[in-house]
Scaffold this motif. Structure first.
Motif, PDB file in Angstrom:
ATOM      1  N   PHE A   1       0.824  -1.219   0.000  1.00 38.99           N
ATOM      2  CA  PHE A   1       0.000   0.000   0.000  1.00 38.99           C
ATOM      3  C   PHE A   1       0.858   1.269   0.000  1.00 38.99           C
ATOM      4  O   PHE A   1       0.497   2.266  -0.607  1.00 38.99           O
ATOM      5  N   GLY A   2       1.999   1.192   0.691  1.00 42.76           N
ATOM      6  CA  GLY A   2       2.894   2.346   0.731  1.00 42.76           C
ATOM      7  C   GLY A   2       3.349   2.717  -0.677  1.00 42.76           C
ATOM      8  O   GLY A   2       3.315   3.880  -1.080  1.00 42.76           O
ATOM      9  N   GLN A   3       3.715   1.694  -1.438  1.00 48.57           N
ATOM     10  CA  GLN A   3       4.184   1.929  -2.812  1.00 48.57           C
ATOM     11  C   GLN A   3       3.059   2.525  -3.674  1.00 48.57           C
ATOM     12  O   GLN A   3       3.263   3.504  -4.393  1.00 48.57           O
ATOM     13  N   ILE A   4       1.862   1.939  -3.555  1.00 50.31           N
ATOM     14  CA  ILE A   4       0.737   2.405  -4.385  1.00 50.31           C
ATOM     15  C   ILE A   4       0.385   3.862  -4.058  1.00 50.31           C
ATOM     16  O   ILE A   4       0.142   4.680  -4.944  1.00 50.31           O
ATOM     17  N   MET A   5       0.374   4.180  -2.765  1.00 48.47           N
ATOM     18  CA  MET A   5       0.018   5.542  -2.377  1.00 48.47           C
ATOM     19  C   MET A   5       1.095   6.537  -2.805  1.00 48.47           C
ATOM     20  O   MET A   5       0.795   7.667  -3.168  1.00 48.47           O
ATOM     21  N   GLU A   6       2.340   6.076  -2.799  1.00 53.00           N
ATOM     22  CA  GLU A   6       3.408   6.957  -3.271  1.00 53.00           C
ATOM     23  C   GLU A   6       3.245   7.218  -4.777  1.00 53.00           C
ATOM     24  O   GLU A   6       3.369   8.356  -5.240  1.00 53.00           O
TER      25      GLU A   6
END
Ligand code: UTP
Length: 417
Positions: free
Chosen positions: A43-48
């Motif tokens: 999720f961190g990657q997607i939100m970034e």
């Protein structure tokens, strides 16, 4: 696997409350499936990546220079014969493989099914895009007395339909044991508010993560190992939707061998300085395809001493690699670009929404972003009328109508010669 309460906390921390609501409504089986998926998503990657869509593209201080190329039409007779002989030898020896990237969604075309299953209305009867590719490979097989192994990359979304279609059509006569289908990886789709879309099967909707995924998927799927086992030395990678694509061009291959490079590419010259295509250049001394939006206007119009566009060689997804180059690229991390596309989804009331306008971001890595990991590339300029007839849009430029015209004109010319 992640516990339900941890998943809820995670989803809330990324503002994905609609997925929390969905999770609470699901029966046990569906809930487990969704939890399994949540566990795998970064999720961190997607939100970034989503946050990056709001930022201006940073144009860094880069040294951009024109790149050298050879024009196929201007090769001397001796040069062409030498290249052709070198290339032919590799293909005859069974050291050549072809990869078709067929994992795209084809959202602009809007065809119901994988793009390769689209039938182009040519010569009355019509031909499927996959069939056109088979024609091209079979022609090479006959000419060079070999069977080129054909690797097809699908997406998780379209794999089943692709396999069923090819089975139904008996691979259009291609020897089945030489067709290897592998699947690429996916990333979630995100709407304009940063919410992940929900799919019809009540999961987080994901889509293939761009054609740059080809390299790593070749390795992860075991296809690269399979190529090595077969003694493959050169690998061609092309798209599914160019009906004039030449997948076994011995001149391109021979030129790469002669120039002793690891990668090579066929280009066509830009139709006009502002055509929306990526063009080849050298950036900080390495080969690079620069997107039209990132090429300053002045450079787009710049001409050389012969009056030719300095940045005029368009990338047409017609690329060639040594097997070592594929291995190298498969271990590099490519950046993701975002594309704003139309994607259907299930809303909070459980109803399917089919958008008429783009509504969501798809994150994709691009095949050409791997070029900069190499010192050099050999570029062969082909001819638009011989090499490039893409089926991209439903209507207008690069549509079935333009591709049909170019395809029929090309084959009429061949018959006359
Ligand atoms: P495009 O970038 O033109 O995308 O793909 P597309 O999916 O065909 O069409 P749109 O943009 O949704 O309308 C160029 C080539 O790369 C493949 C496509 O199948 C096509 O051969 N591709 C694209 C993949 O294999 N995987 C991807 O994730 C994206």
């Amino acid at each position: 696997m992640i516990k339900e309460e941890d998943a809820i906390e995670l989803l809330n921390s990324y503002n994905q409350t609609h997925i929390v609501n969905l999770l609470k409504k699901l029966d046990e089986v569906k809930k487990q499936e969704l939890l399994e998926q949540i566990d795998k998503i970064d999720f961190g990657q997607i939100m970034e990546l989503y946050d990056n869509t709001k930022k201006e593209i940073e144009i860094k201080e880069n040294k951009i220079e024109a790149i050298g190329y050879l024009d196929k039409a201007k090769l001397t007779k001796e040069q062409k014969e030498e290249f052709d002989k070198l290339g032919e030898e590799v293909i005859r020896n069974g050291e050549y493989a072809v990869v078709t990237m067929a994992g795209g969604q084809g959202t602009r075309l809007g065809h119901n099914g994988p793009k390769g299953t689209f039938k182009l209305d040519v010569y009355g009867k019509g031909k499927y895009l996959f069939e056109i590719l088979v024609d091209n490979l079979q022609e090479a097989n006959q000419k060079y007395n070999t069977i080129i192994p054909w690797y097809i990359m699908t997406s998780i979304e379209n794999n089943k339909d692709t396999v069923e279609f090819l089975e139904k059509h008996n691979y259009f006569g291609y020897p089945k044991e030489n067709v290897i289908i592998f699947t690429q990886s996916e990333l979630p789709l995100v709407d304009v508010d940063g919410k992940l879309l929900i799919s019809k099967d009540l999961k987080i909707k994901e889509a293939s993560d761009g054609n740059g995924g080809t390299y790593s998927s070749l390795r992860a799927s075991g296809s690269l190992a399979d190529m090595k086992e077969r003694g493959i030395k050169w690998v061609f990678i092309g798209g599914v939707d160019n009906v004039l694509l030449k997948m076994a061009d011995v001149t391109l291959l021979g030129m790469a061998i002669k120039k002793n490079v690891q990668i090579a590419s066929k280009s066509v010259v830009k139709a006009n300085p502002h055509e929306k295509v990526g063009v080849f250049c050298k950036m900080n001394g390495h080969p690079k395809v620069i997107e039209y939006a990132e090429l300053p206007e002045k450079m787009a119009e710049e001409v050389d001493e012969n009056g030719e566009l300095k940045y005029g060689e368009s990338h047409i997804m017609c690329n060639l690699y040594t097997i070592d180059a594929i291995e190298k690229a498969s271990k590099e991390i490519l950046m993701y670009h975002s594309a704003f596309k139309k994607n259907s989804y299930i809303d909070e009331d459980g109803k399917e929404v089919i958008p008429t306008e783009p509504n969501s971001y798809k994150f994709e890595s691009f095949i050409f972003d791997a070029f900069e990991f190499f010192d050099d590339i050999a570029i062969l300029r082909g001819k638009r009328e011989d090499d490039f007839a893409p089926v991209k849009n439903k209507e207008g430029v690069d549509s079935p109508k333009t591709a049909k015209e170019l395809y029929e004109k090309y084959w009429n010319r061949q018959e006359k010669n």
